[in-house]
Design a protein around this motif. Sequence first.
Motif, short mmCIF file in Angstrom:
data_model
loop_
_atom_site.label_atom_id
_atom_site.label_comp_id
_atom_site.label_asym_id
_atom_site.label_seq_id
_atom_site.Cartn_x
_atom_site.Cartn_y
_atom_site.Cartn_z
N ARG A 151 31.58 36.66 37.76
CA ARG A 151 32.19 36.02 36.59
C ARG A 151 31.17 35.16 35.85
O ARG A 151 31.10 35.18 34.62
CB ARG A 151 33.35 35.13 37.02
N LEU A 183 43.82 39.25 40.92
CA LEU A 183 42.96 40.42 40.74
C LEU A 183 42.95 41.30 41.99
O LEU A 183 43.01 42.53 41.90
CB LEU A 183 41.54 39.94 40.43
N LEU A 184 42.87 40.64 43.11
CA LEU A 184 42.84 41.40 44.37
C LEU A 184 44.16 42.10 44.61
O LEU A 184 44.20 43.18 45.23
CB LEU A 184 42.50 40.48 45.55
N LEU A 218 42.96 33.28 40.06
CA LEU A 218 42.65 34.49 39.28
C LEU A 218 42.25 35.64 40.21
O LEU A 218 42.67 36.79 40.04
CB LEU A 218 41.52 34.18 38.30
N CYS A 219 41.44 35.27 41.22
CA CYS A 219 41.00 36.29 42.19
C CYS A 219 42.20 36.84 42.97
O CYS A 219 42.27 38.06 43.21
CB CYS A 219 39.98 35.70 43.15
N ASP A 220 43.09 35.96 43.36
CA ASP A 220 44.27 36.41 44.12
C ASP A 220 45.05 37.44 43.31
O ASP A 220 45.51 38.46 43.86
CB ASP A 220 45.16 35.21 44.45
N HIS A 235 39.75 29.69 39.80
CA HIS A 235 39.05 30.93 40.14
C HIS A 235 39.77 31.67 41.28
O HIS A 235 39.96 32.90 41.21
CB HIS A 235 37.60 30.61 40.54
N GLU A 236 40.19 30.92 42.28
CA GLU A 236 40.86 31.53 43.43
C GLU A 236 42.19 32.17 43.02
O GLU A 236 42.54 33.27 43.48
CB GLU A 236 41.08 30.51 44.55
N LEU A 239 37.60 40.47 33.14
CA LEU A 239 37.03 40.68 34.48
C LEU A 239 37.56 41.96 35.11
O LEU A 239 36.81 42.74 35.72
CB LEU A 239 37.35 39.47 35.36
N ASP A 271 40.80 36.23 30.05
CA ASP A 271 39.79 36.11 31.11
C ASP A 271 40.04 37.14 32.20
O ASP A 271 39.12 37.86 32.66
CB ASP A 271 39.85 34.69 31.69
N ARG A 319 36.10 46.70 48.63
CA ARG A 319 37.31 46.40 47.85
C ARG A 319 37.28 47.06 46.47
O ARG A 319 38.27 47.66 46.06
CB ARG A 319 37.46 44.87 47.69
#
Lengths: 173, 199
Positions: B189, A14-15, A10-12, A7-8, A48, A44, B156
């Motif tokens: 999510r 995404l951010l 993917l978030c990295d 998750h992290e 998102l 995925d 953000r």
Amino acid sequence: MTPHLTHEQLCDHLLNSTPQAAHESGRLELLREHLRDCSICAADFASLNESLTVFRSTATAWSTREWNRAKANAVSQRLAPARPRSFMPAALWTAAAALVVSATLPFALHRTPPATPKTPVAVVHTATPTNQSDEALLEEVNETLSSSIPSPMEPLDDPTAGRPNQSNNQRKN
Amino acid sequence: MSTDAIASNLISDMQPPLAEQATPFDDLDTVVATHQQRIFRFLLASLREPDVAHTLTQETFLRAWTTRNAFRGECSIATWLTRIALNLLRDHTRTQRFRFWRRVSTSAVDATEIAAFLPHPDSSLDSRLIASEQMALIWQTVTKLSERQRSVFLLRFVDEMELPEIASATGLPLSTVKSHLYRALAAIRTRHNATRETL
């Protein structure tokens, strides 16, 4: 690296923040490579990312609509014909005053009788003789009406009336 | 104290104050025109009450003007204004009055109504309904985030601020900002995947 992105990770991606150091830059490049190769992670991520993009679009559209509406309201208020500003407050004050008077009037009226307690007593005292004299007068009128001979003609009905000694004298004679 | 010293003190007291240092907020019209819609968008998304968002937007610029001398240029004007807006937002949402009205009020816009602003130029009715439903769920999820997570998330993903800017505006370390974003995105999510499976 695990088979799929955490998750992290993917978030990295995404951010997509500006890498602060060289090692971060290298890490982001590895994530990009994985997304190119892994269709599950890519799907995925795309899902998102699309949701967040649409989220931003709705927020922007909504705020734009509200902003324009506020501006339109401000303009219409400015263009509206001038109305006496004191009308509404004056009307409200009048209504409030009427309400207060209507609410307090019954109480004020209710308190009036104790202030003059002697008036009914005086009426009672004077009313009793009046009633008696009225009754006496009515009785007199009734007797007068019920009598067969009117009062002015009563002397004629009894000729001896008024001369009581005359008959006695005649008898003596 | 000598007479000369007293006289010099008096003269210095009577002298007009030095001219105030020029700040970017001196040209307030330009600042307002550039930033007010962005500030309003953030406050509206945070509160979901247009009237309150307007009031706080005006209050943000008023406070920026009154405290303009405290602006040292260490951050951008956008970050400075965002910091003021965040403080006002926090002050407003922490009052008992706000909490009471939040419980009983119907003035807050429902998530379904916000989802109606979904842009869908060429999509079919079914796909639009599904997308609207998903968007409403995301808005509901954002509403349920903690105050700080929500603020960071909106800065953000609505205001598109960079993470260091968010850290500066919120006064949080960069790592904390990231943690808040990870948690907020995890909640979204989870909800997002659950709805996709349902639909």
